[in-house]
Design an enzyme around this catalytic site. Structure first.
Site, mmCIF file in Angstrom:
data_model
loop_
_atom_site.group_PDB
_atom_site.id
_atom_site.type_symbol
_atom_site.label_atom_id
_atom_site.label_comp_id
_atom_site.label_asym_id
_atom_site.label_seq_id
_atom_site.Cartn_x
_atom_site.Cartn_y
_atom_site.Cartn_z
ATOM 1 C CB SER A 17 -12.053 -1.301 1.187
ATOM 2 O OG SER A 17 -10.690 -1.610 1.287
ATOM 3 N NE ARG A 60 -3.955 2.027 2.308
ATOM 4 C CZ ARG A 60 -3.856 3.291 2.730
ATOM 5 N NH1 ARG A 60 -2.727 3.731 3.289
ATOM 6 N NH2 ARG A 60 -4.878 4.116 2.610
ATOM 7 C CE LYS A 90 -7.257 3.055 4.687
ATOM 8 N NZ LYS A 90 -8.260 2.134 4.101
#
Length: 217
Positions: free
Chosen positions: A113, A41, A142
């Site tokens: 997601s 990521r 996040k």
């Protein structure tokens, strides 16, 4: 490729959230500890781009291949296709799962997601192999994370789609992981609790133990 039936310890990291440590060293220690899936990521301030990102992704991929662990790329479909990654994971603000499936083909893992039963239903219809649900608990990994939802949404999705592999994410630690396993997940997606651990391999082992304690596997 389909999501493994084996309880998953799904590690997520990028170069920008590995602190002062070498992210490749972190990944290798996590692989040695027994993670079952790895997602690159590479987002946020200081994220790699262009040739530097491609080189980093290839090095991560090589490490994963040496441990026979699926290598999944977050969002960057073009990069995933160009280097032959094992799969792609996308969010609600990215291309639709059906669009991504057309680009990556039928033999690659596709994760989406989701935050509700309706989003999970659409992901399944569009060809997702598994869904990521969270944040389960509060998280600092996040900056755009939604409000923690606990395990209730996971339970609701699992009740509606009992065969759907669900990966819980967000603030999960070995201490609270049993709650997530008991909700019916197929795996735990972990960022900081592994990346920031003093002994990464030992921390992965602790997550593996949490599975056995949480659902008696």
């Amino acid at each position: 490729m389909r999501f493994s039936n084996k309880p998953a310890i799904y590690f997520v990291i990028g170069s920008q959230n590995s602190g002062a440590r070498d992210p490749l060293s972190i990944l290798e220690e996590a692989l040695e500890g027994g993670i079952t899936h790895f997602q690159l990521r590479e987002k946020g301030k200081g994220a790699l781009t262009g040739a530097a990102l491609r080189d980093f992704a290839l090095r991560c991929q090589q490490l994963c291949q040496s441990y026979s662990v699926p290598f999944i790329i977050n969002d960057d479909i073009e990069l995933a296709c160009s280097i032959g990654a094992d799969g792609v994971h996308v969010g609600q603000d990215d291309e639709t799962a059906s669009q991504v499936r057309q680009l990556i083909g039928e033999n690659k893992l596709l994760g989406v997601s989701v935050h509700s039963v309706d989003e999970a239903r659409l992901a399944i219809q569009d060809g997702a192999d598994y869904v990521g649900m969270g944040p389960v608990f509060g998280t600092t990994s996040k900056t755009d994370a939604k409000k923690p939802a606990g395990v209730e949404e996971i339970i609701a999705v699992k009740r509606e789609f009992p065969q759907l592999p669900i990966v819980g994410i967000g603030g999960i630690t070995p201490e609270n992981a049993d709650q997530v396993w008991k909700a019916g997940v197929s795996g735990l997606a972990v960022i900081s609790a592994i990346a920031n651990a003093t002994d990464i391999a030992k921390q992965v082992e602790a997550f593996q133990l949490s599975c056995k304690e949480g659902i008696g596997r």
